[in-house]
Design an enzyme around this catalytic site. Structure first.
Site, PDB file in Angstrom:
ATOM      1  N   LYS A  77      25.425  78.819  41.570  1.00  0.00           N
ATOM      2  CA  LYS A  77      25.972  77.884  40.576  1.00  0.00           C
ATOM      3  C   LYS A  77      26.158  76.503  41.198  1.00  0.00           C
ATOM      4  CE  LYS A  77      29.972  77.566  37.420  1.00  0.00           C
ATOM      5  NZ  LYS A  77      31.248  78.198  37.021  1.00  0.00           N
ATOM      6  N   SER A 152      31.752  79.315  32.118  1.00  0.00           N
ATOM      7  CA  SER A 152      30.940  78.185  32.500  1.00  0.00           C
ATOM      8  C   SER A 152      29.711  78.537  33.342  1.00  0.00           C
ATOM      9  CB  SER A 152      31.796  77.194  33.284  1.00  0.00           C
ATOM     10  OG  SER A 152      32.280  77.774  34.477  1.00  0.00           O
ATOM     11  N   SER A 176      34.862  82.615  33.658  1.00  0.00           N
ATOM     12  CA  SER A 176      33.514  82.050  33.732  1.00  0.00           C
ATOM     13  C   SER A 176      32.461  82.915  34.393  1.00  0.00           C
ATOM     14  CB  SER A 176      33.548  80.722  34.471  1.00  0.00           C
ATOM     15  OG  SER A 176      33.964  79.723  33.600  1.00  0.00           O
TER      16      SER A 176
HETATM   17  N1  GLN Z   1      36.489  78.988  29.720  1.00  0.00           N
HETATM   18  C1  GLN Z   1      37.529  78.716  30.642  1.00  0.00           C
HETATM   19  C2  GLN Z   1      37.780  77.240  30.733  1.00  0.00           C
HETATM   20  O1  GLN Z   1      37.120  76.551  30.054  1.00  0.00           O
HETATM   21  C3  GLN Z   1      37.192  79.289  31.974  1.00  0.00           C
HETATM   22  C4  GLN Z   1      36.391  78.400  32.824  1.00  0.00           C
HETATM   23  C5  GLN Z   1      36.148  78.984  34.171  1.00  0.00           C
HETATM   24  O2  GLN Z   1      36.475  80.145  34.426  1.00  0.00           O
HETATM   25  N2  GLN Z   1      35.633  78.165  35.073  1.00  0.00           N
HETATM   26  O3  GLN Z   1      38.605  76.795  31.465  1.00  0.00           O
END
Ligand code: GLN
Length: 484
Positions: A77, A152, A176
């Protein structure tokens, strides 16, 4: 294209069916060919990949141990630093940033013979649940190209589902890894907080950030975690506890007598086919000899509010470093009449360099930390976090593992929720509790929705949560479920 696993690569290399360089070439070519469909890779790093693969081949030819991940193509990532390979966090702010060092996780993957083939797309600075917040455009779900892959770490999930990478690394702050794994039909693991070093992971919310693997099966995920886990002097929050052999914990599927809790607070919100698939999965676990019972996690309803206060507070502090001075995007001096002034340079650089979701979070985070609001928001959220952690501690006195949905719904259409941040935040309801408690959790595929005239079948994942440092138990249950 062959959909390899770590085992099939190990066996193929041993039997000399192919070389590590051939596997790396195939992965790079497939990625190049397939990427226009999904936009999952932001860039490939063929030179690094082929050099690492040649080294694996050299070791194998010389009879030297080449490592547990020898020759395995791995995608990373783009919030995880790779020395000499541009790392953008999917943001204009870091569009041209080339890190001078590798993240510890990357270093360990390569030390185990893994081949880093490229960097994957994600939500900007890992903020999002759909991968639509990338400066480089959204990622498409390989299972349904008009749907999001989740976020994400959407790119990392998509490349494993699609094939060009065997496994990948993502980061999870509030879901994410698990949510995109569920949406794309692959395995995704968020280890215990501190199990994998965060050194070289660009910080979003430091008390919640985790690095973890995506894979096409449980045993591959276990092998990748094993290679990266363990104490790192460069990250003072990394845990000193010894790393057990996660692969050895996969004992062929006997989970008889294992006590499984199903949280009533989660199931009461779950509807539609996702709920049916989770109920069916729970039935299957019962059939395998697990003792299933309802449990209560009473603070669940406050989790989203607490998470979006804590993560934005930490994000506003962490992202203060992107000011256009030391590195990152700097607005040109001609951008405005005042641009030569320091404050205007900050304002312009941050205003132009960050996307709307990142700005929203910086503003929210600055607000909840500001004088007069700190106690009402931030401090209160920390107390709720403690209550959520206590709910899990109590639950794990009674059960070995908790089973739950990953997301209230399967992958949604690109554009469907992008203008409704609250509805987007609600999609994290089942994943952020585990993140706030810092316990290990994972998503393992448990079926797919039924295809209709308008909608294709969409993968659905089941979440397994265990107590701190009980990854072995979690993998054992997931492996048994996968093989049932
Ligand atoms: N969807 C969550 C957020 O927007 C989790 C994001 C993540 O785990 N990086 O913060």
């Amino acid at each position: 294209m062959t959909l390899h696993t770590i085992t099939s690569i190990r066996e193929g290399l041993r039997a000399k069916q192919f070389s590590a360089v051939e596997i790396a070439r195939e992965a790079l070519e497939t990625a190049e060919r397939e990427n226009p469909k999904t936009n999952a890779y932001l860039r490939l790093c063929p030179e690094r990949a082929l050099a690492a693969a040649a080294e694996v081949d050299r070791k194998l030819a010389a009879g030297i141990e080449a490592g547990a991940l020898a020759g395995v193509p791995i995608a990373v990532k783009d919030v995880i630093l790779t020395k000499g390979v541009r790392t953008t966090c999917a943001s204009k702010m870091l569009e041209n940033y080339v890190p001078p060092y590798d993240a510890t996780a990357v270093e360990r993957i390569e030390a185990a013979g893994g081949i880093i083939i490229g960097k994957t797309n994600c939500d900007e600075f890992a903020m999002g649940s759909s991968n639509e917040n990338s400066f480089f455009g959204p990622v498409k779900n390989p299972a349904a190209l008009d749907c999001v892959p989740g976020g994400s770490s959407g790119g990392s999930a998509a490349v494993v589902a699609q094939g060009p990478a065997v496994v990948s690394l993502g980061s999870d702050t509030g879901g994410s890894i698990r949510q995109p794994a569920s949406f794309c039909g692959v395995v995704g693991v968020t280890p215990t907080y501190g199990r994998v070093s965060r050194y070289g992971l660009v910080a979003f919310a430091s008390s919640l950030d985790h690095i973890g693997p995506f894979a096409r099966n449980v045993s591959d995920a276990a092998a990748v975690l094993e290679a990266m886990a363990g104490r790192d002097p460069m990250d003072s929050t990394s845990a000193a506890a010894p790393v057990p052999s996660y692969s050895a914990a996969l004992n062929g599927g006997d989970v008889r007598g294992m006590k499984i809790g199903v949280p009533v607070e989660y199931m009461k919100h779950a509807t539609g086919e996702t709920a049916e698939l989770i109920h069916a999965a729970v039935g299957k676990l019962r059939g395998m000899g697990c003792e299933v019972r309802d449990i209560s996690l009473p603070s669940t309803d406050y989790a989203i509010a607490a998470y979006y206060i804590i993560c934005t507070a930490e994000a506003s502090a962490n992202l203060a470093r992107f000011d256009g001075v030391r590195y990152g995007y700097r607005s040109p001096e001609t951008a405005s009449p005042e641009a030569h002034k320091l404050s205007a340079m900050y304002r312009n650089s941050r205003g132009e360099g960050f996307g709307p979701e990142v700005k929203r979070r910086i503003m929210l985070g600055t607000y909840v930390l500001s004088h007069g609001y700190y106690d009402a928001y931030y401090l209160k959220a920390q107390k709720v976090r403690a209550l959520i952690a206590r709910d899990f501690t109590n639950a794990f006195r009674e059960v070995d593992a908790i089973v739950a949905p990953v997301s209230p719904f399967p992958a949604f259409r690109i554009g469907e929720k992008v203008n409704d941040p609250v509805s987007m935040y609600l999609s994290d309801i089942y994943t952020i509790t585990g993140s706030l408690a810092g316990i290990p959790c994972m998503s393992v595929p448990c079926g797919a929705t039924t295809a209709t005239a308008t909608d294709p079948a969409l993968p659905v994942g089941m979440q397994i949560l265990c107590n701190h440092f009980e990854e072995q138990k979690m993998f054992r249950l997931a492996h048994a479920f996968e093989n049932s």
